[in-house]
Scaffold this active site. Structure first.
Site, PDB file in Angstrom:
ATOM      1  N   PRO A   2       2.539  78.406  22.815  1.00 17.89           N
ATOM      2  CG  PRO A   2       0.816  79.099  24.186  1.00 17.89           C
ATOM      3  CD  PRO A   2       1.642  77.903  23.852  1.00 17.89           C
ATOM      4  CD  GLU A   3       8.362  79.280  21.097  1.00 19.81           C
ATOM      5  OE1 GLU A   3       9.316  80.058  20.960  1.00 19.81           O
ATOM      6  OE2 GLU A   3       8.461  78.053  20.903  1.00 19.81           O
ATOM      7  CE  LYS A  51       8.020  81.704  26.082  1.00 19.34           C
ATOM      8  NZ  LYS A  51       8.289  80.274  26.334  1.00 19.34           N
ATOM      9  CG  ASN A 165      11.260  73.403  23.891  1.00 22.51           C
ATOM     10  OD1 ASN A 165      12.271  73.780  24.467  1.00 22.51           O
ATOM     11  ND2 ASN A 165      10.925  72.137  23.784  1.00 22.51           N
ATOM     12  NE  ARG A 250      11.549  74.027  29.342  1.00 21.62           N
ATOM     13  CZ  ARG A 250      10.838  75.128  29.275  1.00 21.62           C
ATOM     14  NH1 ARG A 250      10.135  75.398  28.195  1.00 21.62           N
ATOM     15  NH2 ARG A 250      10.806  75.970  30.290  1.00 21.62           N
TER      16      ARG A 250
END
Length: 264
Positions: A2-3, A51, A165, A250
């Site tokens: 999710p972004e 977010k 990311n 990450r």
């Protein structure tokens, strides 16, 4: 993953299903708020902030949730079978006569006064999909620490709210620099172009079923998730490494030929 664009889409689905309707079902499955009963109250709106999701409820209350890596909200018609996960992963249920919204694996779920929303989202930088978007402030935040690696700065929600990311790797590729390049070493004009591109990509993708950063063709992303595959510019194999302090994975993707700057 999710972004900001995913969260915006989730907010739209929740708003369409809940806003303007009385809650007939309310179940918050976290110890602190397990006894809270929201039935009989109307949902006023569901608003994304970076977010974060803010479900505002009659009586001056806000249900704050954050999806992080694995969380999701699913919306079902009344009586429809739930398919979002096993029962023990449910953290919240909000239902009315027509729809039921179920929150699965939500790592953050809290009920607070709407007047206190700044306690949970007040630290955020300019929201890339927000109505109060301010590109000048976003650029100023991005370049405030010239020693910070670009990738880490892009992920810092206090600088820009909504990037994750995927966009980190894609934006660095589009800027032709590595995510490890200190912000202060970006070529002139690059911070402004990065901020403008980030805004454009999220605005474009918020209405798409599948995120796309490429202009055309079947390939949706330039480098993210494409380790070992040819760079779409030069054909060099895309590389992958983790970026950050090691507290969280990450995964970062870049082309070692097309993107200038230090690497992991």
């Amino acid at each position: 993953m999710p972004e900001g664009d995913n969260v915006w889409q989730t907010a739209q689905r929740l708003h369409a299903a809940l806003a303007g309707r009385l809650l007939t079902q309310s179940d918050l499955r976290v110890p602190r708020f397990a006894t809270a009963d929201l039935t009989g109250r109307s949902v006023l709106d569901v608003t994304p902030r970076g977010k974060h999701l803010l479900t505002r409820i009659e009586g001056g209350l806000t249900l704050h949730s954050h999806l992080r890596m694995d969380g999701s909200w699913q919306v079902y018609d009344a009586g429809e079978r739930r398919r979002g996960g096993p029962e023990h992963q449910i953290r919240a249920i909000l239902g009315n006569a027509e729809h039921t919204a179920v929150g699965y694996r939500l790592p953050v779920l809290e009920l607070l006064r709407t007047a206190d929303e700044d306690q949970v989202v007040g630290h955020l930088g300019p929201d890339l999909l927000g109505p109060d978007w301010d590109p000048a402030t976003a650029v100023a935040h991005l370049v405030a620490d010239p020693t910070r690696p670009l990738g880490e700065a892009l992920l810092d929600q206090r600088i820009l709210a909504g990037l994750g990311n995927v966009y980190k790797s894609e934006l660095a590729f589009l800027a032709r620099v590595t995510p490890w390049l200190p912000v202060g070493e970006l070529p002139p004009g690059t911070p402004e172009r990065l901020v403008a591109t980030a805004r454009r990509l999220l605005e474009t993708n918020k209405d798409r079923p599948h995120r796309r950063t490429t202009a055309t063709g079947s390939q949706l992303l330039y480098v993210y998730g494409r380790e070992g595959r040819p760079c779409p510019r030069c054909g060099t194999p895309v590389r992958k490494a983790d970026q950050g302090d090691g507290s969280r994975r990450r995964p970062t993707y870049w082309c070692p030929r097309c993107q200038s700057g230090p690497t992991s």
